[in-house]
Scaffold this motif. Structure first.
Motif, mmCIF file in Angstrom:
data_model
loop_
_atom_site.group_PDB
_atom_site.id
_atom_site.type_symbol
_atom_site.label_atom_id
_atom_site.label_comp_id
_atom_site.label_asym_id
_atom_site.label_seq_id
_atom_site.Cartn_x
_atom_site.Cartn_y
_atom_site.Cartn_z
ATOM 1 N N GLN A 159 -10.207 39.820 -10.918
ATOM 2 C CA GLN A 159 -9.660 38.472 -11.091
ATOM 3 C C GLN A 159 -9.023 37.988 -9.782
ATOM 4 O O GLN A 159 -9.239 36.850 -9.360
ATOM 5 C CB GLN A 159 -8.598 38.498 -12.195
ATOM 6 N N ILE A 160 -8.276 38.872 -9.136
ATOM 7 C CA ILE A 160 -7.629 38.542 -7.867
ATOM 8 C C ILE A 160 -8.687 38.251 -6.799
ATOM 9 O O ILE A 160 -8.568 37.304 -6.027
ATOM 10 C CB ILE A 160 -6.689 39.674 -7.421
ATOM 11 N N LYS A 161 -9.723 39.077 -6.776
ATOM 12 C CA LYS A 161 -10.792 38.893 -5.800
ATOM 13 C C LYS A 161 -11.476 37.538 -6.009
ATOM 14 O O LYS A 161 -11.837 36.857 -5.047
ATOM 15 C CB LYS A 161 -11.815 40.019 -5.933
ATOM 16 N N HIS A 162 -11.635 37.145 -7.263
ATOM 17 C CA HIS A 162 -12.266 35.862 -7.589
ATOM 18 C C HIS A 162 -11.440 34.698 -7.033
ATOM 19 O O HIS A 162 -11.983 33.731 -6.502
ATOM 20 C CB HIS A 162 -12.408 35.742 -9.108
ATOM 21 N N ILE A 163 -10.121 34.809 -7.141
ATOM 22 C CA ILE A 163 -9.226 33.775 -6.601
ATOM 23 C C ILE A 163 -9.320 33.746 -5.078
ATOM 24 O O ILE A 163 -9.405 32.679 -4.462
ATOM 25 C CB ILE A 163 -7.772 34.022 -7.052
ATOM 26 N N LEU A 164 -9.318 34.938 -4.464
ATOM 27 C CA LEU A 164 -9.349 35.028 -3.007
ATOM 28 C C LEU A 164 -10.660 34.507 -2.412
ATOM 29 O O LEU A 164 -10.676 34.007 -1.290
ATOM 30 C CB LEU A 164 -9.124 36.472 -2.564
ATOM 31 N N LYS A 165 -11.750 34.610 -3.165
ATOM 32 C CA LYS A 165 -13.034 34.093 -2.693
ATOM 33 C C LYS A 165 -12.939 32.609 -2.360
ATOM 34 O O LYS A 165 -13.629 32.115 -1.478
ATOM 35 C CB LYS A 165 -14.118 34.280 -3.768
ATOM 36 N N LEU A 166 -12.070 31.919 -3.085
ATOM 37 C CA LEU A 166 -11.868 30.490 -2.850
ATOM 38 C C LEU A 166 -10.692 30.226 -1.912
ATOM 39 O O LEU A 166 -10.758 29.350 -1.044
ATOM 40 C CB LEU A 166 -11.634 29.790 -4.187
ATOM 41 N N LEU A 167 -9.624 31.009 -2.069
ATOM 42 C CA LEU A 167 -8.416 30.790 -1.276
ATOM 43 C C LEU A 167 -8.632 31.080 0.209
ATOM 44 O O LEU A 167 -8.145 30.336 1.074
ATOM 45 C CB LEU A 167 -7.276 31.657 -1.823
ATOM 46 N N ILE A 168 -9.366 32.145 0.528
ATOM 47 C CA ILE A 168 -9.566 32.533 1.930
ATOM 48 C C ILE A 168 -10.251 31.433 2.741
ATOM 49 O O ILE A 168 -9.733 31.018 3.780
ATOM 50 C CB ILE A 168 -10.330 33.879 2.036
ATOM 51 N N PRO A 169 -11.427 30.920 2.313
ATOM 52 C CA PRO A 169 -12.050 29.859 3.113
ATOM 53 C C PRO A 169 -11.232 28.572 3.168
ATOM 54 O O PRO A 169 -11.239 27.883 4.184
ATOM 55 C CB PRO A 169 -13.409 29.628 2.428
ATOM 56 N N LEU A 170 -10.487 28.271 2.108
ATOM 57 C CA LEU A 170 -9.640 27.070 2.134
ATOM 58 C C LEU A 170 -8.530 27.214 3.170
ATOM 59 O O LEU A 170 -8.222 26.270 3.896
ATOM 60 C CB LEU A 170 -9.046 26.799 0.749
ATOM 61 N N GLN A 171 -7.912 28.396 3.236
ATOM 62 C CA GLN A 171 -6.852 28.619 4.227
ATOM 63 C C GLN A 171 -7.405 28.590 5.641
ATOM 64 O O GLN A 171 -6.758 28.089 6.562
ATOM 65 C CB GLN A 171 -6.137 29.945 3.959
ATOM 66 N N LEU A 172 -8.601 29.119 5.817
ATOM 67 C CA LEU A 172 -9.245 29.051 7.128
ATOM 68 C C LEU A 172 -9.507 27.606 7.518
ATOM 69 O O LEU A 172 -9.337 27.217 8.672
ATOM 70 C CB LEU A 172 -10.566 29.826 7.102
ATOM 71 N N LEU A 173 -9.916 26.813 6.550
ATOM 72 C CA LEU A 173 -10.247 25.414 6.811
ATOM 73 C C LEU A 173 -9.008 24.607 7.191
ATOM 74 O O LEU A 173 -9.020 23.838 8.154
ATOM 75 C CB LEU A 173 -10.908 24.794 5.573
ATOM 76 N N VAL A 174 -7.939 24.793 6.460
ATOM 77 C CA VAL A 174 -6.731 23.978 6.660
ATOM 78 C C VAL A 174 -5.869 24.492 7.804
ATOM 79 O O VAL A 174 -5.408 23.723 8.645
ATOM 80 C CB VAL A 174 -5.899 23.923 5.355
ATOM 81 N N ASN A 175 -5.659 25.807 7.849
ATOM 82 C CA ASN A 175 -4.705 26.365 8.811
ATOM 83 C C ASN A 175 -5.319 27.293 9.847
ATOM 84 O O ASN A 175 -4.619 27.755 10.751
ATOM 85 C CB ASN A 175 -3.611 27.155 8.060
ATOM 86 N N GLY A 176 -6.606 27.598 9.695
ATOM 87 C CA GLY A 176 -7.227 28.571 10.581
ATOM 88 C C GLY A 176 -6.690 29.966 10.348
ATOM 89 O O GLY A 176 -6.769 30.831 11.208
#
Length: 211
Positions: free
Chosen positions: A69-86
């Motif tokens: 479940q955590i991995k599923h959340i991170l699959k989306l959170l990681i690229p979003l954080q890269l996009l917004v904050n690098g």
């Protein structure tokens, strides 16, 4: 779904609603709710910051008993954080939850982003069918497409460092990006400077060229 979101937002924060003893909201329901709110804002409404906020709330409510479940959340959170904050999530963060790692394609894409490997990144995103299928299933295809800007920034930054951080970069030194792409980065405020077409160069701001 947009109308449902409007109804929810008109009634206040769900964290306040959970205090209603008559209609209790369980932890699992909160995780699911925040995840889909993060998906909705981050991928469908392009409100990436709101998407990140909701996904972090989903992560806060998650239990280490459910690493998938955590991995599923991170699959989306990681690229979003890269996009917004690098920003990437440190590997120790995954260890904290007892997660062995993310899907194989994450390493490929994130390494290309961090090292500014534009051609490698585009090859992966545009021509690797297996990878395309994976990120479509994860509903992150659009986010990874938008991250090409971050790859371009890291590529320019690497060249800038190689040239002793000189403010003038000849176009021949940054041949993997076009003038049109550079103009787009400047307009998005991802790059501070201007293009000199007559001198065939990019002139970077001497103060914070990479906001």
């Amino acid at each position: 779904i947009k109308n449902l979101i409007k109804v929810y937002e008109s009634r206040g924060d769900i964290r306040t609603m959970t205090q209603n003893k008559k209609y209790p909201v369980g932890r699992a329901q909160l995780v699911t709710f925040y995840y889909y709110m993060g998906l909705y804002y981050g991928c469908y409404e392009n409100d990436h910051l709101k998407g990140i906020t909701n996904l972090k709330l989903a992560l806060d409510q998650s239990s280490i008993k459910y690493p998938d479940q955590i991995k599923h959340i991170l699959k989306l959170l990681i690229p979003l954080q890269l996009l917004v904050n690098g920003e990437n999530i440190h590997p120790d963060y995954l260890k904290r939850f007892g997660i062995s790692g993310m899907p194989e394609y994450y390493d490929t894409l994130i390494t290309s982003i961090k090292n500014g490997k534009i051609l490698e990144y585009k090859e992966s995103i545009n021509n690797n069918i297996a990878l395309q299928v994976s990120i479509l299933k994860d509903e992150t295809f659009v986010i990874w497409q938008l991250l090409v800007h971050r790859v371009q920034i890291n590529y320019i930054k690497a060249k800038w460092n190689q040239l002793a951080q000189k403010s003038v970069l000849p176009m021949t030194e940054i041949a993997d990006v076009t003038e049109c792409q550079l103009a787009n980065l400047i307009s998005l405020n991802l790059l501070k400077g201007y293009l000199s077409h007559s001198h065939q160069c990019l002139v970077l701001s001497k103060k914070e060229p990479f906001p």
